[in-house]
Design an enzyme around this catalytic site. Sequence first.
Site, PDB file in Angstrom:
ATOM      1  N   ASN A   1       4.465  16.253   5.084  1.00 21.64           N
ATOM      2  CA  ASN A   1       3.545  16.629   6.165  1.00 21.64           C
ATOM      3  C   ASN A   1       4.403  16.691   7.423  1.00 21.64           C
ATOM      4  O   ASN A   1       4.719  15.668   8.022  1.00 21.64           O
ATOM      5  CB  ASN A   1       2.447  15.572   6.354  1.00 21.64           C
ATOM      6  CG  ASN A   1       1.503  15.536   5.161  1.00 21.64           C
ATOM      7  OD1 ASN A   1       1.223  16.555   4.544  1.00 21.64           O
ATOM      8  ND2 ASN A   1       1.008  14.343   4.840  1.00 21.64           N
TER       9      ASN A   1
ATOM     10  N   GLU B   1      -3.807  19.982   1.649  1.00 23.15           N
ATOM     11  CA  GLU B   1      -4.347  18.955   2.548  1.00 23.15           C
ATOM     12  C   GLU B   1      -4.145  19.338   4.019  1.00 23.15           C
ATOM     13  O   GLU B   1      -3.705  18.531   4.832  1.00 23.15           O
ATOM     14  CB  GLU B   1      -3.719  17.592   2.227  1.00 23.15           C
ATOM     15  CG  GLU B   1      -3.960  17.188   0.778  1.00 23.15           C
ATOM     16  CD  GLU B   1      -3.500  15.789   0.425  1.00 23.15           C
ATOM     17  OE1 GLU B   1      -2.513  15.317   1.004  1.00 23.15           O
ATOM     18  OE2 GLU B   1      -4.155  15.171  -0.449  1.00 23.15           O
TER      19      GLU B   1
ATOM     20  N   ARG C   1     -11.081  19.356  -9.505  1.00 19.90           N
ATOM     21  CA  ARG C   1      -9.768  19.263  -8.854  1.00 19.90           C
ATOM     22  C   ARG C   1      -8.630  19.180  -9.869  1.00 19.90           C
ATOM     23  O   ARG C   1      -7.533  19.680  -9.619  1.00 19.90           O
ATOM     24  CB  ARG C   1      -9.760  18.045  -7.910  1.00 19.90           C
ATOM     25  CG  ARG C   1      -8.383  17.748  -7.360  1.00 19.90           C
ATOM     26  CD  ARG C   1      -8.426  16.729  -6.252  1.00 19.90           C
ATOM     27  NE  ARG C   1      -7.104  16.157  -6.048  1.00 19.90           N
ATOM     28  CZ  ARG C   1      -6.817  15.203  -5.186  1.00 19.90           C
ATOM     29  NH1 ARG C   1      -7.777  14.712  -4.406  1.00 19.90           N
ATOM     30  NH2 ARG C   1      -5.589  14.737  -5.066  1.00 19.90           N
TER      31      ARG C   1
ATOM     32  N   ASP D   1      -3.387  12.571  -8.488  1.00 23.68           N
ATOM     33  CA  ASP D   1      -2.532  12.120  -7.387  1.00 23.68           C
ATOM     34  C   ASP D   1      -1.998  10.713  -7.650  1.00 23.68           C
ATOM     35  O   ASP D   1      -2.465   9.755  -7.023  1.00 23.68           O
ATOM     36  CB  ASP D   1      -3.364  12.147  -6.092  1.00 23.68           C
ATOM     37  CG  ASP D   1      -2.507  11.911  -4.867  1.00 23.68           C
ATOM     38  OD1 ASP D   1      -1.277  11.949  -4.991  1.00 23.68           O
ATOM     39  OD2 ASP D   1      -3.078  11.686  -3.777  1.00 23.68           O
TER      40      ASP D   1
ATOM     41  N   GLU E   1       1.453   3.513  -3.406  1.00 23.35           N
ATOM     42  CA  GLU E   1       0.232   3.917  -2.704  1.00 23.35           C
ATOM     43  C   GLU E   1      -1.031   3.478  -3.439  1.00 23.35           C
ATOM     44  O   GLU E   1      -1.928   2.899  -2.842  1.00 23.35           O
ATOM     45  CB  GLU E   1       0.234   5.447  -2.513  1.00 23.35           C
ATOM     46  CG  GLU E   1      -1.066   5.948  -1.906  1.00 23.35           C
ATOM     47  CD  GLU E   1      -1.098   7.450  -1.669  1.00 23.35           C
ATOM     48  OE1 GLU E   1      -0.095   8.134  -1.946  1.00 23.35           O
ATOM     49  OE2 GLU E   1      -2.138   7.937  -1.196  1.00 23.35           O
TER      50      GLU E   1
HETATM   51  C1  GCV Z   1       2.214  13.149   2.087  1.00 22.67           C
HETATM   52  C2  GCV Z   1      -1.667  12.015  -1.274  1.00 22.67           C
HETATM   53  C3  GCV Z   1      -1.340  11.007  -0.208  1.00 22.67           C
HETATM   54  C4  GCV Z   1      -0.874  11.683   1.069  1.00 22.67           C
HETATM   55  C5  GCV Z   1       0.331  12.567   0.720  1.00 22.67           C
HETATM   56  C6  GCV Z   1      -0.118  13.573  -0.335  1.00 22.67           C
HETATM   57  C7  GCV Z   1       1.007  14.471  -0.805  1.00 22.67           C
HETATM   58  O1  GCV Z   1      -2.819  12.722  -0.968  1.00 22.67           O
HETATM   59  O2  GCV Z   1      -2.463  10.208   0.024  1.00 22.67           O
HETATM   60  O3  GCV Z   1      -0.522  10.687   1.970  1.00 22.67           O
HETATM   61  O4  GCV Z   1       0.833  13.220   1.860  1.00 22.67           O
HETATM   62  O5  GCV Z   1      -0.593  12.881  -1.467  1.00 22.67           O
HETATM   63  O6  GCV Z   1       1.546  14.193  -1.866  1.00 22.67           O
HETATM   64  O7  GCV Z   1       1.327  15.432  -0.147  1.00 22.67           O
END
Ligand code: GCV
Length: 668
Positions: free
Chosen positions: A188, A272, A322, A351, A379
């Site tokens: 991001n 996203e 999804r 994810d 995470e």
């Molecule tokens: C970097 C998930 C995580 C996000 C992450 C995203 C991705 O949704 O919660 O924090 O963003 O994956 O892999 O791009």
Amino acid sequence: MLREYDCWLHKRKFEIDFEIPLFVCADEKGLVGSQAVKEYCLGIKRLVGIEPKLTKSKDNSCNAVYLNSSSASSAGSARDEFSIKVTETQIFITSSDENGLLYGVFRFLSLLSMREIKNGFELTDAPASSLRMINHWDNFDGSIERGYAGNSLFYKDGGFNYDKTRIEDYARLLASVGINRVSINNVNVRANAKLLITEKYLKEAKKLAAIFRKFGIKLFFSINFGAPWSLGKLASADPLDPAVGQWWKKRAELIYKYIPDLAGFLVKADSEGEPGPFQYNRTHADGANMLAKALEPFGGEVIWRCFVYNCTQDWRDLKTDRARAAYDHFMPLDGSFEKNVILQIKFGPYDFQIREPVAPLFGALKKTRHVMELQITQEYTGHQIDLCYLPYVWEDILNFDTAHGDNSKIKDLLKPTSTHYPLPTNHYIEGLAAVVNVGLDNNWTGHTLAQANLYGYGRMAWNPSITAKTIAEEWSALSFGKDTGQKVSDILLKSYPAYEKYNAPFGICFMVSPNNHYGPGIEGYEFSRWGTYHRADMNEIGIDRTPSGTGYTDQYSPKNAALFADAKTCPENLILFFHRLRYDYVMKNGKTLLQNIYNTHFEGYDEVVAMMEDWKRLEPLLEAEVYKSVLSRFERQLNNAREWKDQINTYFFRKTGIADEHGRKIYF
Ligand code: GCV
């Protein structure tokens, strides 16, 4: 510095029972080759307490260690391959390229540390994959997205700011387990990170690249697909607009002036909220290829992520699934990517959940280069507060048989490439990429035992056939010595099953608290836009992903499609990922689904209690610092496990009104 800082490159605590020659014969002139020699000397000093002396010998006649990265005997050998040969008076570590020598040196040192080097020892080894990559999700303000071990090693207050020695120590740790690529900023790409590709920051990035380069590691930059528009002030970032392509070409010229061996770009697009080709009605091949053409003259590659899905779903929409997204978007594009585009596919369709099936693109993609993405940072697996030894589940992933032809397990599909731009005429997986778990905490990973996940990732990327058990034993022996290590390794191996048991049951996924993703939030995502619903009611739970439901199972090879579509043959640890089942569905052990949910949650909690007791018994054998810091994490884990157990059990009891058959305490 405390011992925790040294990770698996510890100073020895016990005697090495092998006599090491004290001379080193080496004539390495290259950057990585001479670093390999340096690492050898440093390593021996660390393990034996004496620094070997460098000498020259033309005829292999000394009692010495010979280090040679242009060994004739290894001509024709694979990239990064090395050989180790030990005789009574001499040791040979040889390779046909400099990286190979570095890896050979590190392997020799760890074998020595584990007391496995003896007269007559011989080993030739080469990695199973060419790309063994670490992804940083570090932001320029110093924060780390999904980071649980302190702030960024690289950035602070909007720009580069790092301790050179620490970066060198980090590069050493990575190289010691065979990592050869690092992307240095969050996918991001926000705020000042967008300026990474401008002169101001390239000057800094160049210095960082120089540190990693010595260790055979090349850098990737995460870039923002909208840069021509947001940075270049063009009218758009449309990949088919010639002005946009030209803008990236010029940008690449500038970047490669500073870092001539930059490995390339990592791109999160149309994902996203990040900009991407869909904004201009273009395909992901259009987007990736445009960037690939800009990097091609410099030998650069575009790693393009397949994490593309509708993140503004309406929970009332029962049709959109999804899990289908990556395959639906990318399978039709197979064969339309440039030779220097590599797709990066998350291991599962969601994810990084605690238990997901392996994504159906693996084995199916035949004409597109690709790698698998894993997550070392915890995470969804306990934020490095809970102990969760990840190689345990990676082993399952690597052993998954895609059933697309023969030898089609993920570990068999991982193959090294022989040329820089291999033709994508097969369905091989070129390597692994993983989101890393390190930060500025003194022990790098927050939870000291989470160092095993970083170590294990490198070892599995190098050798996907190695078992989680072997890695646990290696890491523990290197970190604690063999005897104490065995006990630590037993704890590691218990940790993943325990975490899985107290978490979301049987592959249902996403019962985690929204946003921060630690602890239970059973309906946290149930009415939100993220497309991860379990749809539990008083009778049933789960999504029907068979042909009578969303049809997701049909994205797999016919054999796997049939296996997953039938609840009787579907692996039970994934049964709720694929099926909507009644709570009174009878599982293989003769108990109902509901009773199994209760049982696993009580067991998972009890297993955390047991791991903590095991740890307490190790107190006399451990440094106080390590003992206490890990114990305090276990205490927090126990609270978390208790919340999961009680909330999950209570939730299902309230839905069903059916009591636990053993009469254990459930709150209502
Ligand atoms: C970097 C998930 C995580 C996000 C992450 C995203 C991705 O949704 O919660 O924090 O963003 O994956 O892999 O791009």
